[in-house]
Design an enzyme around this catalytic site. Structure first.
Site, PDB file in Angstrom:
ATOM      1  N   ASN A 191       0.897  -1.247   0.064  1.00  0.00           N
ATOM      2  CA  ASN A 191      -0.016   0.012   0.174  1.00  0.00           C
ATOM      3  C   ASN A 191       0.893   1.136  -0.021  1.00  0.00           C
ATOM      4  O   ASN A 191       1.464   1.749   1.163  1.00  0.00           O
ATOM      5  CB  ASN A 191      -0.924  -0.009   1.370  1.00  0.00           C
TER       6      ASN A 191
ATOM      7  N   ARG B 276      -2.398  -2.072  -3.527  1.00  0.00           N
ATOM      8  CA  ARG B 276      -3.654  -1.396  -3.302  1.00  0.00           C
ATOM      9  C   ARG B 276      -3.394  -0.318  -4.423  1.00  0.00           C
ATOM     10  O   ARG B 276      -2.648   0.638  -4.469  1.00  0.00           O
ATOM     11  CB  ARG B 276      -3.842  -0.881  -1.712  1.00  0.00           C
TER      12      ARG B 276
ATOM     13  N   HIS C 291     -12.686   3.086  -0.406  1.00  0.00           N
ATOM     14  CA  HIS C 291     -12.757   1.908   1.008  1.00  0.00           C
ATOM     15  C   HIS C 291     -13.436   0.855   0.319  1.00  0.00           C
ATOM     16  O   HIS C 291     -13.963   0.021   1.182  1.00  0.00           O
ATOM     17  CB  HIS C 291     -13.653   2.506   2.131  1.00  0.00           C
TER      18      HIS C 291
ATOM     19  N   HIS D 223     -17.848   2.004   7.736  1.00  0.00           N
ATOM     20  CA  HIS D 223     -16.359   2.290   7.833  1.00  0.00           C
ATOM     21  C   HIS D 223     -15.825   3.547   8.370  1.00  0.00           C
ATOM     22  O   HIS D 223     -15.816   4.460   7.380  1.00  0.00           O
ATOM     23  CB  HIS D 223     -15.652   1.825   6.331  1.00  0.00           C
TER      24      HIS D 223
ATOM     25  N   ASN E  57     -10.264   7.310  10.238  1.00  0.00           N
ATOM     26  CA  ASN E  57      -9.851   8.528  10.218  1.00  0.00           C
ATOM     27  C   ASN E  57     -10.772   9.331   8.805  1.00  0.00           C
ATOM     28  O   ASN E  57     -11.246   9.980   9.030  1.00  0.00           O
ATOM     29  CB  ASN E  57      -8.257   8.811  10.057  1.00  0.00           C
ATOM     30  N   GLY E  58     -10.654   8.560   8.050  1.00  0.00           N
ATOM     31  CA  GLY E  58     -11.414   8.379   6.555  1.00  0.00           C
ATOM     32  C   GLY E  58     -12.749   7.799   6.884  1.00  0.00           C
ATOM     33  O   GLY E  58     -12.503   6.802   7.665  1.00  0.00           O
TER      34      GLY E  58
ATOM     35  N   ARG F 125     -12.015  15.680   7.292  1.00  0.00           N
ATOM     36  CA  ARG F 125     -12.595  16.016   6.411  1.00  0.00           C
ATOM     37  C   ARG F 125     -13.888  16.438   6.583  1.00  0.00           C
ATOM     38  O   ARG F 125     -14.460  16.088   7.515  1.00  0.00           O
ATOM     39  CB  ARG F 125     -12.658  14.949   5.308  1.00  0.00           C
TER      40      ARG F 125
ATOM     41  N   ASP G 175      -9.178  12.099  17.356  1.00  0.00           N
ATOM     42  CA  ASP G 175      -9.267  11.131  17.897  1.00  0.00           C
ATOM     43  C   ASP G 175     -10.418  10.642  18.667  1.00  0.00           C
ATOM     44  O   ASP G 175     -10.431  11.354  19.541  1.00  0.00           O
ATOM     45  CB  ASP G 175      -7.809  10.753  18.727  1.00  0.00           C
ATOM     46  N   MET G 176     -10.896   9.809  18.439  1.00  0.00           N
ATOM     47  CA  MET G 176     -12.403   9.430  19.052  1.00  0.00           C
ATOM     48  C   MET G 176     -11.997   9.208  20.734  1.00  0.00           C
ATOM     49  O   MET G 176     -13.130   9.560  21.679  1.00  0.00           O
ATOM     50  CB  MET G 176     -13.081   8.565  18.224  1.00  0.00           C
TER      51      MET G 176
ATOM     52  N   GLY H  41     -15.444   2.420  14.353  1.00  0.00           N
ATOM     53  CA  GLY H  41     -16.394   1.458  14.212  1.00  0.00           C
ATOM     54  C   GLY H  41     -16.284   0.340  15.002  1.00  0.00           C
ATOM     55  O   GLY H  41     -16.824  -0.322  15.596  1.00  0.00           O
TER      56      GLY H  41
ATOM     57  N   ASN I 100     -13.936   0.089  17.605  1.00  0.00           N
ATOM     58  CA  ASN I 100     -13.416   0.437  18.970  1.00  0.00           C
ATOM     59  C   ASN I 100     -14.449   1.235  19.880  1.00  0.00           C
ATOM     60  O   ASN I 100     -14.394   0.924  21.078  1.00  0.00           O
ATOM     61  CB  ASN I 100     -12.150   0.854  19.076  1.00  0.00           C
TER      62      ASN I 100
ATOM     63  N   GLU J  49      -8.396  -5.199   5.213  1.00  0.00           N
ATOM     64  CA  GLU J  49      -7.997  -4.780   3.536  1.00  0.00           C
ATOM     65  C   GLU J  49      -6.829  -5.580   2.973  1.00  0.00           C
ATOM     66  O   GLU J  49      -6.797  -5.742   1.871  1.00  0.00           O
ATOM     67  CB  GLU J  49      -7.802  -3.184   3.638  1.00  0.00           C
TER      68      GLU J  49
HETATM   69  P1  ADP Z   1      -7.334   4.982   8.963  1.00  0.00           P
HETATM   70  O1  ADP Z   1      -7.082   3.639   8.369  1.00  0.00           O
HETATM   71  O2  ADP Z   1      -8.532   5.639   8.240  1.00  0.00           O
HETATM   72  O3  ADP Z   1      -6.189   6.049   9.128  1.00  0.00           O
HETATM   73  P2  ADP Z   1      -8.103   3.519  11.283  1.00  0.00           P
HETATM   74  O4  ADP Z   1      -9.556   2.750  10.931  1.00  0.00           O
HETATM   75  O5  ADP Z   1      -6.982   3.026  11.673  1.00  0.00           O
HETATM   76  O6  ADP Z   1      -7.867   5.111  10.315  1.00  0.00           O
HETATM   77  O7  ADP Z   1      -8.840   4.619  12.552  1.00  0.00           O
HETATM   78  C1  ADP Z   1      -8.363   5.397  13.123  1.00  0.00           C
HETATM   79  C2  ADP Z   1      -9.140   6.232  14.194  1.00  0.00           C
HETATM   80  O8  ADP Z   1      -9.865   5.180  14.926  1.00  0.00           O
HETATM   81  C3  ADP Z   1      -8.395   7.108  15.132  1.00  0.00           C
HETATM   82  O9  ADP Z   1      -8.305   8.136  14.691  1.00  0.00           O
HETATM   83  C4  ADP Z   1      -9.265   7.142  16.375  1.00  0.00           C
HETATM   84  O10 ADP Z   1     -10.270   7.957  16.344  1.00  0.00           O
HETATM   85  C5  ADP Z   1     -10.096   5.839  16.234  1.00  0.00           C
HETATM   86  N1  ADP Z   1      -9.783   4.793  17.374  1.00  0.00           N
HETATM   87  C6  ADP Z   1      -8.758   3.746  17.360  1.00  0.00           C
HETATM   88  N2  ADP Z   1      -8.927   3.081  18.400  1.00  0.00           N
HETATM   89  C7  ADP Z   1     -10.093   3.951  19.348  1.00  0.00           C
HETATM   90  C8  ADP Z   1     -10.512   3.288  20.417  1.00  0.00           C
HETATM   91  N3  ADP Z   1      -9.992   2.395  21.250  1.00  0.00           N
HETATM   92  N4  ADP Z   1     -11.690   4.076  20.982  1.00  0.00           N
HETATM   93  C9  ADP Z   1     -12.136   4.786  19.986  1.00  0.00           C
HETATM   94  N5  ADP Z   1     -11.586   5.408  18.921  1.00  0.00           N
HETATM   95  C10 ADP Z   1     -10.388   4.647  18.410  1.00  0.00           C
END
Ligand code: ADP
Length: 411
Positions: A12, A104, A193, A221, A224-225, A254, A295-296, A345, A347, A397
């Site tokens: 990727n 990818r 995605h 999905h 972050n995206g 975004r 970050d959630m 989704g 976590n 993926e």
């Molecule tokens: P991408 O592949 O789009 O960069 P990910 O699918 O890895 O992103 O998701 C990253 C995001 O997941 C983080 O920015 C955060 O908001 C969220 N995240 C990761 N772990 C946790 C958790 N334990 N609780 C809540 N949110 C989480």
């Protein structure tokens, strides 16, 4: 390819990074379908800078992560460094066990509806799509060329983020703008995605004990995206991202859906340039624009401390999610499952609970205890009485790319 060739290297390639996984696709000795054993995983980041970093984990040998820092000039140097790390574990790219390299590729336009063995014509077509994917396709192309130079004899396969969405009907894919202008510039909704939406919708059907052709699934999905898709009988019929990944849900940085007139306003009234607006909507909007954090986990922590901005950002995020659940319920007519995946989704239990709260009339509910369980396994979190299953399905993926690549070269 020899009879023993069962490994697939998944690459990727981003503009300044390369993520990779080496997987063994040989079914387990019991004859089951446990193909996809990870032999090594890693990441090269900050390519082209003085502080490049390679982190390599040789899972096959049970060794810990090896990190190297220091300048890695370009993608070629990055892949050579990866090859050296793999060789050190006896997993080198020169191994006869390597069956193919799966890449990818973000944008496959309308032409690539399935994984494709890369030849010159395919590479040219991926290049032709650069104007609609200026950030992603050039990096993907560099990764492909570099891998081809390292192993010119090996099949290289492109797996496209857009492919799963090419089944969208024309009325879902077209924007309601002048048709000639749209066609001249290939402006339409492509969606992204797709590899994740394909994998998760299929896994969700499995979780329900059904064939994908029998179920209608809404996949959320949320990484972050973030993107949503409506999948009817295994085929995507709508998705929230559009010409670019900017459309749809509220994301980490975004905006998602926005009145396009906001962009005119920013230029005419706020004096912003084209690039300023691009950066604002792609990098400084979404959760980060609303509350300073994307970050959630951090947003939830701030909400627990009574932070109003974090609360509002969360509420806007959830409101948009609910609108898409409602819209895709209408698009599908009958929904069998809503599946949450990716970082948020998988976590963030509060996001899952809030997204379906109040939707009981639509057959949606979440069981608080099941929702609180932390697990890396696909699972149902809806109560038994609920008409629509709610599922958490970890996405993969890389495995999907490896499976599609391996299936194609063995076809
Ligand atoms: P991408 O592949 O789009 O960069 P990910 O699918 O890895 O992103 O998701 C990253 C995001 O997941 C983080 O920015 C955060 O908001 C969220 N995240 C990761 N772990 C946790 C958790 N334990 N609780 C809540 N949110 C989480």
């Amino acid at each position: 390819m020899t009879a023993t060739a069962s490994r697939v290297l998944v690459l990727n390639s981003g503009s300044s990074s390369v993520k990779y996984q080496l997987l063994d696709m040989e079914p387990d000795s019991a004859g089951g379908s446990a193909a996809g054993t990870r032999l090594a995983v890693g990441l090269v980041e900050r390519i082209g800078e003085e502080t490049s970093r390679l982190a390599h984990t040789p899972l096959a040998t049970g060794g810990g992560t090896r990190e190297t820092e220091g300048p890695i000039a370009d993608h070629e140097a990055a892949l050579k460094a990866v090859a050296a790390e793999l060789s050190a574990d006896g997993l080198g790219l020169d191994s006869p066990q390597l069956a193919a390299i799966g890449h990818r590729v973000v944008h496959g336009g309308l032409k690539f509806t399935a994984p494709t063995v890369i030849d010159d014509a395919v590479l040219k077509e991926i290049e032709r799509l650069v104007p609609v994917a200026p950030l992603h396709n050039p990096a993907n192309i560099t990764g492909i060329r570099t891998a081809q130079a390292l192993r010119p004899d090996l099949p290289q396969v492109a797996v496209f983020d857009t492919a799963f969405h090419t089944t969208m009907p024309e009325y879902a894919a077209r924007y309601a703008i002048d048709v000639e202008t749209a066609d001249a510039h290939r402006i339409r909704r492509y969606g992204f995605h797709g590899t994740s939406h394909a994998y998760v919708s299929r896994k969700t059907a499995g979780l329900l004990g059904k064939d994908p052709s029998e179920v209608n699934v809404i996949v959320l999905h949320l990484g972050n995206g973030a993107s949503a898709s409506a999948v009817a009988g295994g085929r995507c019929v709508d998705t929230s991202m559009g010409l670019t990944p900017l459309e749809g849900l509220v994301m980490g940085t975004r905006s998602g859906d926005i009145d396009p007139a906001v962009t005119f306003h920013l230029k005419r009234v706020a004096g912003m340039s084209e690039d300023d607006v691009d950066v604002l909507l792609n990098k400084k909007s979404g959760l980060v624009g609303l509350c300073g954090d994307n970050d959630m986990r951090e947003i939830r922590r701030r909400i627990d401390e009574g932070d109003e901005r974090a609360r509002l950002a969360f509420d806007i995020y959830i409101h948009r999610l609910k609108k898409y659940i409602g819209a895709y319920t209408a698009v599908l007519g009958r929904v069998d499952a809503v599946a949450f995946t990716a970082g948020v989704g998988e976590n963030a239990a509060p996001v899952r609970a809030a997204a379906v709260a109040g939707l009981e009339e639509m057959g949606l509910a979440v069981d608080a205890d099941l929702n609180a369980v932390r697990s890396g396994e696909p699972r149902l979190i809806s109560p038994e009485y609920a008409r629509v299953a709610v599922a958490v399905v970890p996405t993969d993926e890389e495995l999907e790319i490896a499976q599609q690549t391996y299936a194609l070269v063995n076809a």
